[in-house]
Write a protein that holds these residues in place. Sequence first.
Motif, PDB file in Angstrom:
ATOM      1  N   UNK A 112       0.849  -1.193   0.000  1.00 49.71           N
ATOM      2  CA  UNK A 112       0.000   0.000   0.000  1.00 49.71           C
ATOM      3  C   UNK A 112       0.886   1.245   0.000  1.00 49.71           C
ATOM      4  N   UNK A 113       0.799   2.037  -1.077  1.00 49.94           N
ATOM      5  CA  UNK A 113       1.550   3.298  -1.179  1.00 49.94           C
ATOM      6  C   UNK A 113       3.008   3.086  -0.764  1.00 49.94           C
ATOM      7  N   UNK A 114       3.692   2.195  -1.470  1.00 47.49           N
ATOM      8  CA  UNK A 114       5.013   1.755  -1.029  1.00 47.49           C
ATOM      9  C   UNK A 114       6.065   2.851  -1.130  1.00 47.49           C
ATOM     10  N   UNK A 115       5.770   3.943  -1.835  1.00 42.25           N
ATOM     11  CA  UNK A 115       6.739   5.030  -1.928  1.00 42.25           C
ATOM     12  C   UNK A 115       6.763   5.887  -0.671  1.00 42.25           C
ATOM     13  N   UNK A 120       0.809   7.858   8.233  1.00 36.98           N
ATOM     14  CA  UNK A 120      -0.040   9.036   8.093  1.00 36.98           C
ATOM     15  C   UNK A 120       0.025   9.589   6.673  1.00 36.98           C
ATOM     16  N   UNK A 121       1.214   9.577   6.074  1.00 34.52           N
ATOM     17  CA  UNK A 121       1.336  10.026   4.691  1.00 34.52           C
ATOM     18  C   UNK A 121       0.558   9.114   3.750  1.00 34.52           C
ATOM     19  N   UNK A 122       0.577   7.815   4.020  1.00 33.66           N
ATOM     20  CA  UNK A 122      -0.230   6.888   3.226  1.00 33.66           C
ATOM     21  C   UNK A 122      -1.716   7.225   3.363  1.00 33.66           C
ATOM     22  N   UNK A 123      -2.130   7.534   4.582  1.00 33.25           N
ATOM     23  CA  UNK A 123      -3.529   7.889   4.844  1.00 33.25           C
ATOM     24  C   UNK A 123      -3.921   9.145   4.068  1.00 33.25           C
ATOM     25  N   UNK A 124      -3.093  10.187   4.138  1.00 28.89           N
ATOM     26  CA  UNK A 124      -3.402  11.434   3.442  1.00 28.89           C
ATOM     27  C   UNK A 124      -3.458  11.217   1.928  1.00 28.89           C
ATOM     28  N   UNK A 125      -2.567  10.387   1.414  1.00 28.52           N
ATOM     29  CA  UNK A 125      -2.580  10.113  -0.019  1.00 28.52           C
ATOM     30  C   UNK A 125      -3.854   9.413  -0.465  1.00 28.52           C
ATOM     31  N   UNK A 259       7.420  14.050  -4.399  1.00 30.70           N
ATOM     32  CA  UNK A 259       7.914  12.714  -4.072  1.00 30.70           C
ATOM     33  C   UNK A 259       6.770  11.800  -3.635  1.00 30.70           C
ATOM     34  N   UNK A 260       5.581  12.041  -4.180  1.00 35.60           N
ATOM     35  CA  UNK A 260       4.444  11.194  -3.863  1.00 35.60           C
ATOM     36  C   UNK A 260       3.837  11.432  -2.499  1.00 35.60           C
ATOM     37  N   UNK A 261       4.189  12.514  -1.841  1.00 37.13           N
ATOM     38  CA  UNK A 261       3.692  12.787  -0.487  1.00 37.13           C
ATOM     39  C   UNK A 261       2.881  14.071  -0.484  1.00 37.13           C
ATOM     40  N   UNK A 262       1.691  13.996   0.101  1.00 33.83           N
ATOM     41  CA  UNK A 262       0.844  15.176   0.230  1.00 33.83           C
ATOM     42  C   UNK A 262       1.388  16.059   1.344  1.00 33.83           C
ATOM     43  N   UNK A 263       1.780  17.276   0.979  1.00 33.94           N
ATOM     44  CA  UNK A 263       2.403  18.172   1.950  1.00 33.94           C
ATOM     45  C   UNK A 263       1.356  18.904   2.775  1.00 33.94           C
TER      46      UNK A 263
END
Length: 298
Positions: A112-115, A120-125, A259-263
């Motif tokens: 799941x969202x391996x990048x 929490x970053x996975x959750x936001x994405x 980088x695939x992360x929601x800031x």
Amino acid sequence: MNNVLHFLQNGTCKLMFSHRKTMYYAPLVLILKCLVDWPDHYIYRFLLHGMKNDLYYVNCIQNMLRELHEQELNTQAECRAYLGRMFRPKVVELPPWATDLEATEFLLKRCVMIHLDDYKDKFYGLVFMTQKLFDLVQNKCKVEGADAVMVQELQVGGHLYLQVLKERLQNLMYVIKLVLEKKARTGTTLTFNAAELQSIIRSAGSLEQKMETFISTGNAPSTNLLPDAWGFVCPVTPFLDRKQTEKLPHVLENCVFIDGRLVGYLPEDTAHKSMAYVRTLKVMSEDVPITTEIVLRV
């Protein structure tokens, strides 16, 4: 490894993730509750951020949260135990004594969202993906063309070969594990000398032959790019003309966020001004790299 969020006709969403070339589907809210130990109301507020006036979306989110409670999945511990129990037989990488919770940890980290490393970053994405999906379903946004320059990223050939080699090695180790377990069940004494190990490895298949087959045949399908996509760096032969290049395979990936992360988010009334300021920093090469792509979602 891709994660695809699917919309069902009953208004719910399921997240697709793959493991060992097999696709699995899990309820979106189940994955969200496995990622963070937050109350439902807190998760509900995040999902409704900026979309409180969309009554259809609000009703769908409420129904998805309600479905979990109908299955008596109320807490993060219960959700993680349920997910691990469902997928534990599929996670062959873990030892037989691994628990259901360890299987869940494996899935969340490796599938799941391996990048992203932080849960929490996975959750936001996933929250952002959910909002975009419902906008698309209600015709509030358009599907981005796969050939658009902004969604293309060059992948070096060595990176591709490394991914294939890693996959082949994992399969090889798994076959060796099965052979050893089979020998152990027969009751015969296992001798781990060089000759025995070489015999087991040979029975698992040749790694060199599999790599040679991949390099000689390839597995990247060719695509005819749209006119606005010409001009990107071709990893094969950048000096070929358009007619020749469109027949060559191109290995590309999607590029999202930073980088695939929601800031974070900006107030709507200051978004345009903030975007102009960041672009100025980019042009002046101050704090913002010149390779950064700045896109405003309205």
